[in-house]
Design a protein around this motif. Structure first.
Motif, PDB file in Angstrom:
ATOM      1  N   LYS A 124      51.439  38.867  33.376  1.00  0.00           N
ATOM      2  CA  LYS A 124      50.440  39.914  33.690  1.00  0.00           C
ATOM      3  C   LYS A 124      49.201  39.829  32.786  1.00  0.00           C
ATOM      4  N   ASN A 126      46.599  37.782  33.762  1.00  0.00           N
ATOM      5  CA  ASN A 126      45.521  37.352  34.672  1.00  0.00           C
ATOM      6  C   ASN A 126      44.726  36.177  34.085  1.00  0.00           C
ATOM      7  N   CYS A 127      45.438  35.228  33.484  1.00  0.00           N
ATOM      8  CA  CYS A 127      44.772  34.121  32.782  1.00  0.00           C
ATOM      9  C   CYS A 127      44.148  33.102  33.730  1.00  0.00           C
ATOM     10  N   GLY A 128      44.626  33.030  34.968  1.00  0.00           N
ATOM     11  CA  GLY A 128      44.044  32.119  35.957  1.00  0.00           C
ATOM     12  C   GLY A 128      44.557  30.688  35.895  1.00  0.00           C
ATOM     13  N   GLN A 132      44.941  31.131  40.557  1.00  0.00           N
ATOM     14  CA  GLN A 132      44.707  32.400  41.252  1.00  0.00           C
ATOM     15  C   GLN A 132      43.982  33.366  40.310  1.00  0.00           C
ATOM     16  N   THR A 134      44.356  36.593  39.752  1.00  0.00           N
ATOM     17  CA  THR A 134      45.189  37.582  39.047  1.00  0.00           C
ATOM     18  C   THR A 134      46.675  37.279  39.276  1.00  0.00           C
ATOM     19  N   CYS A 135      47.503  37.883  38.430  1.00  0.00           N
ATOM     20  CA  CYS A 135      48.963  37.744  38.603  1.00  0.00           C
ATOM     21  C   CYS A 135      49.398  38.423  39.910  1.00  0.00           C
ATOM     22  N   CYS A 152      53.306  28.931  37.376  1.00  0.00           N
ATOM     23  CA  CYS A 152      52.714  29.834  36.373  1.00  0.00           C
ATOM     24  C   CYS A 152      53.045  29.231  35.005  1.00  0.00           C
TER      25      CYS A 152
END
Ligand code: SF4
Length: 175
Positions: A124, A126-128, A132, A134-135, A152
């Motif tokens: 969670k 949202n590192c990309g 994508q 966001t998570c 991921c």
């Protein structure tokens, strides 16, 4: 034999022609609507429509929609992958048709993973790194079978294992 063959139409999505993946529509030589509820029973569709009949499957992380006169597949790497999936599906359609007297047709759909159950196991941040934004977006792709826990990179071993175990309860077809 119910389905004798198909003609492939391969194209890039119009919304984003730069997008790397291809879409495929296979135009079928025969009308296969009668086999659709049987195919749903055998392969565990994730979406089913009664009228006009259609069923959706997730195969190798690709979304496949089977209609009476056409089959649509999204997010393909190349034409070779489209051919492999279509040949497999043609065999499944014809085998299911041959065995239909032993199969209970089904109009219900297989249970899907829950987005929030997937999201709660992700970092969670949202590192990309998964490509994508966001998570949450990544989670929605995981529940559709379009992404896997391995995609991921920052996901820790313990949560990766928990996510794999959670997802193993659901139907994702690999060929
Ligand atoms: S790589 Fe993992 S943590 Fe980063 S945005 Fe994607 S899902 Fe979230």
């Amino acid at each position: 034999m119910l389905l004798n063959g198909f003609k492939k139409e391969i194209f890039r999505p119009k919304v984003n022609p730069q997008f790397e993946s291809l879409h495929c529509i296979a135009h079928l030589e025969n009308d296969i609507q009668e086999v659709i509820p049987y195919l749903n029973a055998v392969l565990g569709g994730t979406s089913f429509q009664k009228s006009p009949p259609s069923v959706m499957f997730h195969v190798n992380g690709r979304l496949i929609a089977v209609h009476p006169k056409k089959i649509a597949i999204n997010a393909l790497r190349d034409e070779e992958e489209a051919e492999k999936i279509l040949q497999w599906l043609m065999r499944e359609i014809n085998e299911t048709w041959e065995k239909r007297h032993d199969i209970e047709p089904s109009e219900s759909i297989a249970e899907k993973p829950k987005l929030m159950e997937v999201l709660k196991l992700l970092p969670k941040t949202n590192c990309g790194e998964c490509g994508q934004p966001t998570c949450m977006v990544f989670s929605s792709m995981v529940v559709q079978g379009l992404k896997a826990p391995e995609q991921c990179p920052p996901l820790g071993d313990e949560n990766r294992q928990s996510l794999k175990e959670y997802l193993s309860q659901f139907t994702f077809i690999d060929i």
